[in-house]
Every structure is written in structure tokens, then in C-alpha cells.
Write an enzyme that holds these catalytic residues in place. Structure first.
Site, PDB file in Angstrom:
ATOM      1  N   GLN A   1       3.515  -9.412  13.367  1.00 42.82           N
ATOM      2  CA  GLN A   1       3.664  -8.119  14.034  1.00 42.82           C
ATOM      3  C   GLN A   1       2.321  -7.461  14.362  1.00 42.82           C
ATOM      4  OE1 GLN A   1       5.938  -6.448  10.519  1.00 42.82           O
ATOM      5  NE2 GLN A   1       4.946  -4.566  11.157  1.00 42.82           N
TER       6      GLN A   1
ATOM      7  N   ASN B   1       0.846  -1.183   0.000  1.00 40.26           N
ATOM      8  CA  ASN B   1       0.000   0.000   0.000  1.00 40.26           C
ATOM      9  C   ASN B   1       0.894   1.250   0.000  1.00 40.26           C
ATOM     10  OD1 ASN B   1      -2.263   1.925   1.758  1.00 40.26           O
ATOM     11  ND2 ASN B   1      -2.763   0.911  -0.119  1.00 40.26           N
TER      12      ASN B   1
ATOM     13  N   HIS C   1       6.963   5.850   1.069  1.00 37.12           N
ATOM     14  CA  HIS C   1       7.744   4.677   0.651  1.00 37.12           C
ATOM     15  C   HIS C   1       8.614   5.021  -0.556  1.00 37.12           C
ATOM     16  CE1 HIS C   1       4.166   2.673   2.579  1.00 37.12           C
ATOM     17  NE2 HIS C   1       5.147   2.035   3.175  1.00 37.12           N
TER      18      HIS C   1
ATOM     19  N   GLY D   1      11.997   4.170   7.429  1.00 34.24           N
ATOM     20  CA  GLY D   1      11.511   5.531   7.646  1.00 34.24           C
ATOM     21  C   GLY D   1      11.624   5.929   9.120  1.00 34.24           C
TER      22      GLY D   1
ATOM     23  N   SER E   1       1.043   7.867   5.998  1.00 34.70           N
ATOM     24  CA  SER E   1       0.942   6.501   6.531  1.00 34.70           C
ATOM     25  C   SER E   1      -0.182   5.782   5.801  1.00 34.70           C
ATOM     26  CB  SER E   1       0.612   6.559   8.025  1.00 34.70           C
ATOM     27  OG  SER E   1       0.134   5.308   8.470  1.00 34.70           O
TER      28      SER E   1
END
Ligand code: PAF
Length: 282
Positions: free
Chosen positions: A61, A32, A37, A149, A187
Site C-alpha cells: 500500500q 505504532n 488505535h 477509523g 496519526s
């Protein structure tokens, strides 16, 4: 750009590049992809001759009740974006490739200390999942450099520590957080926000800026600033998990008179969405 789903295909391509003496940069992602990114790919491109990105929504996670199922999966769109960014290879494995014995039976990498507080406290097991998958991906890709990041500041610290402690032969590079014009950190989770929530969300960045100003310019006490930040966010409709100032190096609590090498970190829920952000002070 080539896309491979299996370890053999990945290794064959990278072996070819290595045979020609080329260096490899790596950007692990959960897909996504957005401009944030893309800036990581750009940094990898500048620091290595070949660039590999991975897209893998890592089940280990995510905690129970988190957004693993609804996490946006947009592989075709990600492929197009990566190709445009001049990425050489996309590795998009399935769960069985990364966890051959099943996710629950996997060897697990635990990075002590830096994972104890903040995200580690609010998302138990999260960083074990992150460290495990990144370690596996590093073993598969064997990059010279890997880019993460700064937006996920604690994650970055966890990876740096894992790399150092396990003597992994990869240089970890950090890329600055990209923000919308109103300050909201980019995000994948921003798309969960309703229109009204999206209008409120930049207050996290404004709060971080205020925390810096109150500490460095106004000289207020750290704990008072942290509490004021939590109250500000609550009044704006957030449910803060933490609003803290920590040492950037290891996320330990700074001494009362410490003013250098600090970072403010915030995690807060807005409706059903949990947002995190941070602001290094130097
Ligand atoms: O930051 C992310 O997207 C993920 O935590 C990572 C590093 C790709 C591991 O799954």
C-alpha cells in the site's frame, strides 16, 4: 496477551475460542499504536467476546518514494499498549506470511469506483494494497466484526464496498476520529512533523470546520468553498492535494443544492509529511 507471528498459531487460538462459541472482533493496524488505535480496540472489545489486533506494515500500500522504510516500527511498545487495552491476541506476521509468493506476485483485490479519486488518484495502487491485505487478514482471522477509523474515510468506504461485493461474513464498524486538544487528528505520521509544523497542522481541522460552516450555515457554493480552503491552507504553508466536499456514501460529487450526507476531505503536505483528515457533516 498472546502474540503470534504465523497463520497456524493464529488459527489454533481462534479455533479454540470458536469452539467455546465466542465471537471475535478484529482491529487491523500498521502498528505504532496511539490513543486513536486504542479507541478502535475499545470498540471491538465492546462488540465481541475476543479481540484480535494485527500489526503489519503492508508494503503493497506504499508507493515509490513514500514512507514504507521510515514508517515507525514499535512492536514492543505496541504489545504493551494492547495488553493494557485488554486485547486478547496480537497477530504480527512477516511479509512472507502475508505474501507467500512475494508482494509483487500476490493476488490483488481491486475495488473499482470509490478508489478512483482523492487518495486513489494521488497514491496510485494504494487502495489495491489496502484491500488486498485486509482481505487476506479477514481470511486469516475470520472475525465477526472489524473496526476501522473514520480518520481514513476513503479507506473505510473501500473496505465496506469490498466486504459487500465479495460477500465477506464480517461486519465493518467505524470508530470516530480522535483528536489532540488543538484539533489535529491523531496519526502515526504526526511524529514526522517539526515543532513549527506541528503548530501549523491543526489548521487542517480548522479548515474543515470552516468548509462545513460556509456550506451549511452561510450557503456558499461548494466549488468556491473548496477553492477557498485550498488557498487558506497554501497561505499557511501547506501544499494541498485536495480540499473537497463529497457524498459520504460513495465519495461522488454532490449536486449543487445537496446539503445532507456530505463529508469534507482534505489531504495536504506540510514539509515532508502528508496529512489527511475529514469531517462528516451530519
Ligand atoms: O489503516 C491502516 O492502518 C492500514 O491501511 C490497514 C487497514 C491496517 C491495512 O494495512
Amino acid at each position: 496477551m498472546q502474540t503470534v507471528h504465523d497463520a497456524a498459531g493464529l488459527r489454533a487460538t481462534i479455533r479454540g475460542w470458536r469452539g467455546q462459541g465466542q465471537t471475535v472482533g478484529f482491529v487491523p493496524t500498521m502498528g505504532n499504536l496511539h490513543e486513536g488505535h486504542h479507541s478502535l480496540i475499545k470498540l471491538a472489545r465492546a462488540r465481541a467476546e475476543r479481540v484480535v489486533a494485527s500489526v503489519f506494515v503492508n508494503p503493497t500500500q506504499f508507493g515509490p518514494g513514500e514512507d514504507f522504510e521510515r514508517y515507525p516500527r514499535t512492536l514492543a511498545q505496541d504489545q504493551a499498549g494492547l495488553a493494557e487495552m485488554d486485547c486478547d491476541l496480537l497477530f504480527a506476521p512477516d511479509v512472507a506470511t502475508i505474501y507467500p509468493f512475494g508482494a509483487a506476485q500476490s493476488v490483488s483485490v481491486h475495488v473499482p469506483g470509490v478508489t478512483d479519486a482523492l487518495e486513489g488518484a494521488h497514491r496510485p495502487g494504494h487502495f489495491d494494497g489496502v484491500a488486498t491485505v485486509v482481505c487476506k487478514l479477514f481470511n486469516l482471522v475470520q472475525p465477526d466484526v472489524a473496526v476501522f477509523g473514520q480518520k481514513d474515510f476513503q479507506q473505510l468506504k473501500v473496505i465496506e464496498r469490498m466486504v459487500r461485493d465479495l460477500a465477506l461474513p464480517v461486519k465493518v464498524l467505524q470508530a470516530p476520529t480522535l483528536r489532540a486538544t488543538d484539533g489535529l487528528a491523531l496519526s502515526s505520521r504526526n511524529q514526522y512533523l517539526s515543532e513549527a509544523e506541528r503548530a501549523t497542522a491543526p489548521q487542517i481541522h480548522q479548515t474543515l470546520l470552516k468548509m462545513r460552516e460556509l456550506l451549511l450555515e452561510k450557503g456558499h457554493a461548494r466549488r468556491v468553498i473548496e477553492q477557498a480552503a485550498a488557498s487558506t491552507l497554501e497561505r499557511a504553508g501547506f501544499q494541498p492535494d485536495y480540499t473537497v466536499i463529497r457524498r459520504a456514501e460513495d465519495l461522488a460529487e454532490p449536486a449543487d443544492d445537496e446539503r445532507t450526507g456530505l463529508v469534507a476531505l482534505v489531504a495536504a503536505r506540510l514539509g515532508r509529511t502528508r496529512l489527511i483528515d475529514n469531517l462528516p457533516f451530519d
